[in-house]
Write an enzyme that holds these catalytic residues in place. Structure first.
Site, mmCIF file in Angstrom:
data_model
loop_
_atom_site.group_PDB
_atom_site.id
_atom_site.type_symbol
_atom_site.label_atom_id
_atom_site.label_comp_id
_atom_site.label_asym_id
_atom_site.label_seq_id
_atom_site.Cartn_x
_atom_site.Cartn_y
_atom_site.Cartn_z
ATOM 1 C CG ASP A 1 9.288 -4.772 2.995
ATOM 2 O OD1 ASP A 1 8.309 -5.353 2.525
ATOM 3 O OD2 ASP A 1 9.215 -4.038 4.002
ATOM 4 C CG HIS B 1 5.824 -2.203 4.427
ATOM 5 N ND1 HIS B 1 6.090 -2.773 3.201
ATOM 6 C CD2 HIS B 1 4.624 -1.584 4.308
ATOM 7 C CE1 HIS B 1 5.074 -2.520 2.375
ATOM 8 N NE2 HIS B 1 4.173 -1.792 3.020
#
Ligand code: B12
Length: 155
Positions: A18, A20
């Site tokens: 991930d 983000h």
């Protein structure tokens, strides 16, 4: 803003692949403002790094973030990994966008991550204050007998 009886040590990061970063940055900022010691692992953090860092840093809680829909894959063994490392009772929180489809009912997403061993599962767009309140409540419950014995006062 909640008041902590003692400085919580928090390990935070986005798990697996991930990338983000905004959610964990805001959350870390809010935690520091509330008086927590934050160990920020950043993005693309392997599960084993959460475990190793939490143990090395004597963390009270591990806050896992995942927004790209891959959370279940990266988190399925996380509680077991903490168990194996001898830190099975550590507080384990997760938040972000945890399902692949926004159409999946939140109740089933929450149930799935609770069954993986997370202490708390936070819905998308959870505000930092909610996590802070939860942490204050969990730590107060965990340490209540110690604090009473030592006569520690809330500052
Ligand atoms: C900006 C963004 C990107 C940027 C990221 C830039 C960066 N460096 O951060 C870019 C363009 C690079 C990107 C890429 C991708 N993205 Co994107 N992205 C977004 C977007 C628009 C905003 C995310 C954001 O920053 N929000 C602002 C922050 C403040 O909110 P937040 O992250 O939700 O965090 C808050 C809370 O959730 C909470 N929180 C978060 N984590 C945790 C953890 C705990 C423990 C707690 C208590 C609370 C908490 O705290 C924050 C403060 O309130 C969202 C859509 C959206 N509107 O949410 C899609 C979104 C997250 N992305 C999505 C996708 C699919 C991708 C990609 C896979 C796209 C692709 N096909 O390549 C890739 C991911 C690649 C990877 N390896 O991870 C999907 C995920 C869907 C899913 N879960 O199934 C979303 C939801 C878009 C969508 N509707 O489809 N993305």
């Amino acid at each position: 803003m909640p008041r902590f009886l003692r400085t919580p040590r928090v390990v935070i990061g986005s798990i697996g692949d991930d990338i983000h970063v905004v959610g964990i940055t805001i959350l870390a900022h809010a935690l520091r403002n509330a008086g927590a010691e934050v160990i920020q692992l950043g993005i693309q953090t392997p599960p084993e790094e959460f475990v190793a860092t939490a143990i090395a840093e004597d963390a009270d809680v591990v806050m896992v973030s995942s927004s790209n829909g891959h959370a279940a894959m990266w988190c399925s063994q996380l509680r077991a990994d903490f168990d194996t490392a001898g830190a099975g009772s550590i507080l384990l929180y997760i938040g972000g966008n945890l399902s692949v489809s926004a159409a999946t009912p939140w109740e089933s997403v929450e149930a799935r991550f609770l069954s993986m061993g997370f202490t708390r599962v936070f819905a998308p767009r959870t505000q930092p204050e909610v996590a802070l309140e939860a942490l204050a409540a969990d730590l107060a419950q965990l340490h209540a007998p110690d604090e009473q014995e030592q006569g520690v006062e809330r500052v």
